[in-house]
Design a protein around this motif. Structure first.
Motif, PDB file in Angstrom:
ATOM      1  N   VAL A   1       0.953  -1.393   0.090  1.00  0.00           N
ATOM      2  CA  VAL A   1      -0.301   0.015  -0.217  1.00  0.00           C
ATOM      3  C   VAL A   1       0.884   1.281  -0.098  1.00  0.00           C
ATOM      4  O   VAL A   1       1.042   1.973  -0.915  1.00  0.00           O
ATOM      5  CB  VAL A   1      -1.273  -0.118   0.848  1.00  0.00           C
ATOM      6  N   LEU A   2       2.019   1.551   1.275  1.00  0.00           N
ATOM      7  CA  LEU A   2       2.813   2.690   0.887  1.00  0.00           C
ATOM      8  C   LEU A   2       3.409   2.786  -0.610  1.00  0.00           C
ATOM      9  O   LEU A   2       3.784   3.759  -0.919  1.00  0.00           O
ATOM     10  CB  LEU A   2       3.739   1.696   1.712  1.00  0.00           C
ATOM     11  N   GLY A   3       3.971   1.575  -0.988  1.00  0.00           N
ATOM     12  CA  GLY A   3       4.951   1.497  -2.511  1.00  0.00           C
ATOM     13  C   GLY A   3       4.175   2.224  -3.550  1.00  0.00           C
ATOM     14  O   GLY A   3       4.745   3.194  -4.929  1.00  0.00           O
ATOM     15  N   PHE A   4       2.182   1.951  -3.164  1.00  0.00           N
ATOM     16  CA  PHE A   4       1.426   1.678  -4.153  1.00  0.00           C
ATOM     17  C   PHE A   4       1.422   3.812  -4.372  1.00  0.00           C
ATOM     18  O   PHE A   4       1.045   3.823  -5.487  1.00  0.00           O
ATOM     19  CB  PHE A   4       0.455   1.424  -4.152  1.00  0.00           C
ATOM     20  N   PHE A   5       1.021   3.906  -3.077  1.00  0.00           N
ATOM     21  CA  PHE A   5       0.904   5.275  -2.464  1.00  0.00           C
ATOM     22  C   PHE A   5       2.409   6.400  -3.406  1.00  0.00           C
ATOM     23  O   PHE A   5       1.817   7.447  -3.848  1.00  0.00           O
ATOM     24  CB  PHE A   5       0.468   5.318  -1.029  1.00  0.00           C
TER      25      PHE A   5
ATOM     26  N   ALA B   1      -8.802   2.177  -2.169  1.00  0.00           N
ATOM     27  CA  ALA B   1      -9.235   0.663  -3.586  1.00  0.00           C
ATOM     28  C   ALA B   1      -8.856  -0.283  -3.570  1.00  0.00           C
ATOM     29  O   ALA B   1      -9.343  -1.255  -3.095  1.00  0.00           O
ATOM     30  CB  ALA B   1      -8.941   1.105  -5.280  1.00  0.00           C
ATOM     31  N   LEU B   2      -7.436  -0.377  -3.811  1.00  0.00           N
ATOM     32  CA  LEU B   2      -6.303  -1.029  -3.162  1.00  0.00           C
ATOM     33  C   LEU B   2      -6.614  -1.518  -1.885  1.00  0.00           C
ATOM     34  O   LEU B   2      -5.910  -2.807  -1.550  1.00  0.00           O
ATOM     35  CB  LEU B   2      -4.375  -1.111  -3.416  1.00  0.00           C
ATOM     36  N   TYR B   3      -6.073  -1.212  -1.426  1.00  0.00           N
ATOM     37  CA  TYR B   3      -5.979  -1.194   0.186  1.00  0.00           C
ATOM     38  C   TYR B   3      -7.656  -1.881   0.573  1.00  0.00           C
ATOM     39  O   TYR B   3      -7.408  -3.337   1.014  1.00  0.00           O
ATOM     40  CB  TYR B   3      -6.428  -0.554   0.786  1.00  0.00           C
ATOM     41  N   TYR B   4      -8.472  -1.758  -0.431  1.00  0.00           N
ATOM     42  CA  TYR B   4      -9.968  -2.382   0.048  1.00  0.00           C
ATOM     43  C   TYR B   4      -9.732  -3.517  -0.580  1.00  0.00           C
ATOM     44  O   TYR B   4     -10.414  -4.632   0.075  1.00  0.00           O
ATOM     45  CB  TYR B   4     -11.632  -1.637   0.133  1.00  0.00           C
ATOM     46  N   ALA B   5      -9.318  -3.350  -1.685  1.00  0.00           N
ATOM     47  CA  ALA B   5      -8.900  -5.320  -2.523  1.00  0.00           C
ATOM     48  C   ALA B   5      -8.414  -5.842  -1.738  1.00  0.00           C
ATOM     49  O   ALA B   5      -8.591  -7.438  -1.727  1.00  0.00           O
ATOM     50  CB  ALA B   5      -8.172  -4.388  -4.278  1.00  0.00           C
TER      51      ALA B   5
ATOM     52  N   ARG C   1      -7.353  -6.240   1.926  1.00  0.00           N
ATOM     53  CA  ARG C   1      -8.488  -6.451   3.156  1.00  0.00           C
ATOM     54  C   ARG C   1      -8.867  -7.389   2.597  1.00  0.00           C
ATOM     55  O   ARG C   1      -9.608  -8.410   3.080  1.00  0.00           O
ATOM     56  CB  ARG C   1      -8.475  -4.780   3.716  1.00  0.00           C
ATOM     57  N   ARG C   2     -10.242  -7.366   1.609  1.00  0.00           N
ATOM     58  CA  ARG C   2     -10.773  -8.142   1.174  1.00  0.00           C
ATOM     59  C   ARG C   2     -10.374  -9.488   0.860  1.00  0.00           C
ATOM     60  O   ARG C   2     -11.159 -10.613   1.217  1.00  0.00           O
ATOM     61  CB  ARG C   2     -11.996  -8.012   0.002  1.00  0.00           C
ATOM     62  N   ASN C   3      -9.395  -9.235   0.201  1.00  0.00           N
ATOM     63  CA  ASN C   3      -9.347 -10.506  -0.308  1.00  0.00           C
ATOM     64  C   ASN C   3      -8.329 -11.964   0.764  1.00  0.00           C
ATOM     65  O   ASN C   3      -8.706 -12.703   0.774  1.00  0.00           O
ATOM     66  CB  ASN C   3      -7.690 -10.270  -1.152  1.00  0.00           C
ATOM     67  N   LEU C   4      -8.102 -10.731   1.803  1.00  0.00           N
ATOM     68  CA  LEU C   4      -7.432 -11.921   3.134  1.00  0.00           C
ATOM     69  C   LEU C   4      -8.545 -11.797   3.893  1.00  0.00           C
ATOM     70  O   LEU C   4      -8.442 -13.367   4.459  1.00  0.00           O
ATOM     71  CB  LEU C   4      -6.829 -10.993   4.485  1.00  0.00           C
ATOM     72  N   ARG C   5      -9.350 -11.297   4.100  1.00  0.00           N
ATOM     73  CA  ARG C   5     -11.382 -12.015   4.853  1.00  0.00           C
ATOM     74  C   ARG C   5     -11.606 -13.163   3.876  1.00  0.00           C
ATOM     75  O   ARG C   5     -11.726 -13.576   4.717  1.00  0.00           O
ATOM     76  CB  ARG C   5     -11.834 -11.167   4.911  1.00  0.00           C
ATOM     77  N   ASP C   6     -11.369 -12.515   2.762  1.00  0.00           N
ATOM     78  CA  ASP C   6     -12.130 -14.032   2.401  1.00  0.00           C
ATOM     79  C   ASP C   6     -11.297 -15.343   1.965  1.00  0.00           C
ATOM     80  O   ASP C   6     -12.581 -16.600   1.591  1.00  0.00           O
ATOM     81  CB  ASP C   6     -12.424 -13.642   0.407  1.00  0.00           C
ATOM     82  N   ARG C   7     -10.151 -15.195   2.158  1.00  0.00           N
ATOM     83  CA  ARG C   7      -9.220 -16.597   1.672  1.00  0.00           C
ATOM     84  C   ARG C   7      -9.772 -16.712   4.061  1.00  0.00           C
ATOM     85  O   ARG C   7      -8.625 -18.086   4.230  1.00  0.00           O
ATOM     86  CB  ARG C   7      -8.023 -15.993   1.493  1.00  0.00           C
TER      87      ARG C   7
END
Length: 164
Positions: free
Chosen positions: A33-37, A66-70, A72-78
């Protein structure tokens, strides 16, 4: 391997836990996230002090959010855990999904069969357990090679449980 036996191979009751791959550690998540920012902010350096900055900044921040949310959502879904318990009398499989709901299956170990469906399943080399009139999947979230290894491990474990 994203599965392991939690008991020794010759134990009276054997237990296996299976879970999906989670390749992004918490440190990796923060770095991503930091690298993308930082990378997304590079084009903004040329427009510092102008009104264009305020026009572009919301889009850069929205993309970072959006990257942060995606991620986090991937981690939660797994967050899936399957626990297989084998004994001489009973075989049971409990699957806990990301919401915390559990599905369970029990059968007499003597009648349990392990099957590998090379084609025709939702994924190649689909592994199932059959007993008590039901057929249930196990390890569908594993890679193709891992499902082949799981099939071999399950055949050995079920055969050993039936003999003990």
């Amino acid at each position: 391997m994203p599965y392991h036996w939690t008991t020794p191979p010759r134990a009276h009751v054997q237990e296996m836990q299976l879970w999906p791959h989670n390749s992004l550690s918490p440190k990796g998540f923060a770095a991503m996230v930091l690298g993308f920012f930082l990378a997304a902010s590079i084009p903004l350096y040329g427009v510092l002090g102008t009104l264009v900055l305020w026009g572009l900044l919301p889009f850069m921040l929205a993309a970072t959010a959006a990257l942060y949310y995606a991620l986090r959502r991937n981690l939660r879904d797994r967050r899936i855990l399957e626990v297989l318990t084998l004994s001489h009398d009973t075989t049971s499989l409990v699957r806990t999904d990301p919401r915390g709901d559990s599905l369970s299956w029990d059968a007499n170990t003597f009648w349990v069969t392990v099957s590998l469906h090379e084609t025709g399943g939702p994924v190649p080399n689909y592994v199932t357990l059959k007993g008590s009139g039901r057929e249930v999947e196990i390890g569908a979230f594993l890679s193709e090679d891992e499902r082949k290894a799981l099939y071999t491990d399950l055949l050995t474990a079920v055969r050993r449980a039936k003999e003990s």
